[in-house]
Design an enzyme around this catalytic site. Structure first.
Site, PDB file in Angstrom:
ATOM      1  N   LYS A   1      -0.358  17.425  -3.020  1.00  9.29           N
ATOM      2  CA  LYS A   1       0.100  17.141  -3.553  1.00  9.29           C
ATOM      3  C   LYS A   1       1.536  17.347  -4.092  1.00  9.29           C
ATOM      4  O   LYS A   1       2.471  17.983  -3.636  1.00  9.29           O
ATOM      5  CB  LYS A   1      -0.233  17.779  -5.326  1.00  9.29           C
TER       6      LYS A   1
ATOM      7  N   SER B   1       2.552   0.323   0.877  1.00  8.62           N
ATOM      8  CA  SER B   1       2.367   1.404   1.933  1.00  8.62           C
ATOM      9  C   SER B   1       4.215   2.462   0.431  1.00  8.62           C
ATOM     10  O   SER B   1       4.409   1.515   0.242  1.00  8.62           O
ATOM     11  CB  SER B   1       2.888   1.617   3.309  1.00  8.62           C
TER      12      SER B   1
ATOM     13  N   THR C   1      -2.638   3.432  -1.435  1.00 10.69           N
ATOM     14  CA  THR C   1      -1.305   3.601  -0.731  1.00 10.69           C
ATOM     15  C   THR C   1      -1.901   4.288   0.331  1.00 10.69           C
ATOM     16  O   THR C   1      -2.540   5.071  -0.207  1.00 10.69           O
ATOM     17  CB  THR C   1      -0.587   2.502  -0.966  1.00 10.69           C
ATOM     18  N   TYR C   2      -1.040   4.055   1.332  1.00  6.58           N
ATOM     19  CA  TYR C   2      -0.871   5.231   1.925  1.00  6.58           C
ATOM     20  C   TYR C   2       0.175   5.212   3.081  1.00  6.58           C
ATOM     21  O   TYR C   2       1.349   4.377   2.779  1.00  6.58           O
ATOM     22  CB  TYR C   2      -1.745   4.028   4.181  1.00  6.58           C
TER      23      TYR C   2
ATOM     24  N   GLY D   1       6.272  -3.083  -0.118  1.00 12.26           N
ATOM     25  CA  GLY D   1       5.785  -4.134  -0.569  1.00 12.26           C
ATOM     26  C   GLY D   1       4.919  -4.171  -1.711  1.00 12.26           C
ATOM     27  O   GLY D   1       5.484  -3.818  -3.013  1.00 12.26           O
ATOM     28  N   ALA D   2       3.750  -4.599  -1.709  1.00 12.90           N
ATOM     29  CA  ALA D   2       3.336  -4.750  -3.301  1.00 12.90           C
ATOM     30  C   ALA D   2       3.238  -3.145  -4.415  1.00 12.90           C
ATOM     31  O   ALA D   2       3.578  -3.274  -5.867  1.00 12.90           O
ATOM     32  CB  ALA D   2       1.822  -4.944  -3.199  1.00 12.90           C
TER      33      ALA D   2
END
Length: 112
Positions: free
Chosen positions: A9, A25, A57-58, A73-74
């Site tokens: 975290k 990502s 995401t990654y 991106g998105a």
């Protein structure tokens, strides 16, 4: 029996950039990733404290020592530069192992 626990975290980290024309990502400074044992391309859940958005995401390692956190991106549509995020990953373990497991947590603003 298996249980899913918090693995890593990063709490209250700020978005430093956005790259809409990218495949997707979140980019995070590799030094910060190491503090919580996040691996390159590991799946993460991102919770935007500022606007309430939540997404999966990654993570892509960013430049060492840069402090960068870039939505790509998105995901770039899910926040703005300056937004506060919580970035987490989870792990699934057998219950006996889980009883002894301790997650890695880094409260970002305390360490600036």
């Amino acid at each position: 029996m298996m249980v899913t626990l918090l693995k890593s975290k990063i709490h209250r980290i700020r978005v430093t950039g956005k790259e809409i024309n990218y495949e997707g990502s979140i980019t995070i400074d590799i030094d910060i990733m190491r503090k919580v044992d996040l691996l390159p391309y590991e799946r993460v859940e991102v919770y935007n404290i500022t606007n309430g958005e939540r997404f999966s995401t990654y993570v892509i390692p960013g430049k060492q020592g840069s402090g960068e956190v870039i939505l790509n991106g998105a995901t770039a549509r899910k926040g703005e530069v300056g937004d506060l995020l919580i970035v987490v990953s989870y792990i699934t373990l057998p219950i006996e192992e889980a009883k002894k497991y301790k997650p890695k947590v880094y409260v970002f603003e305390k360490h600036i």
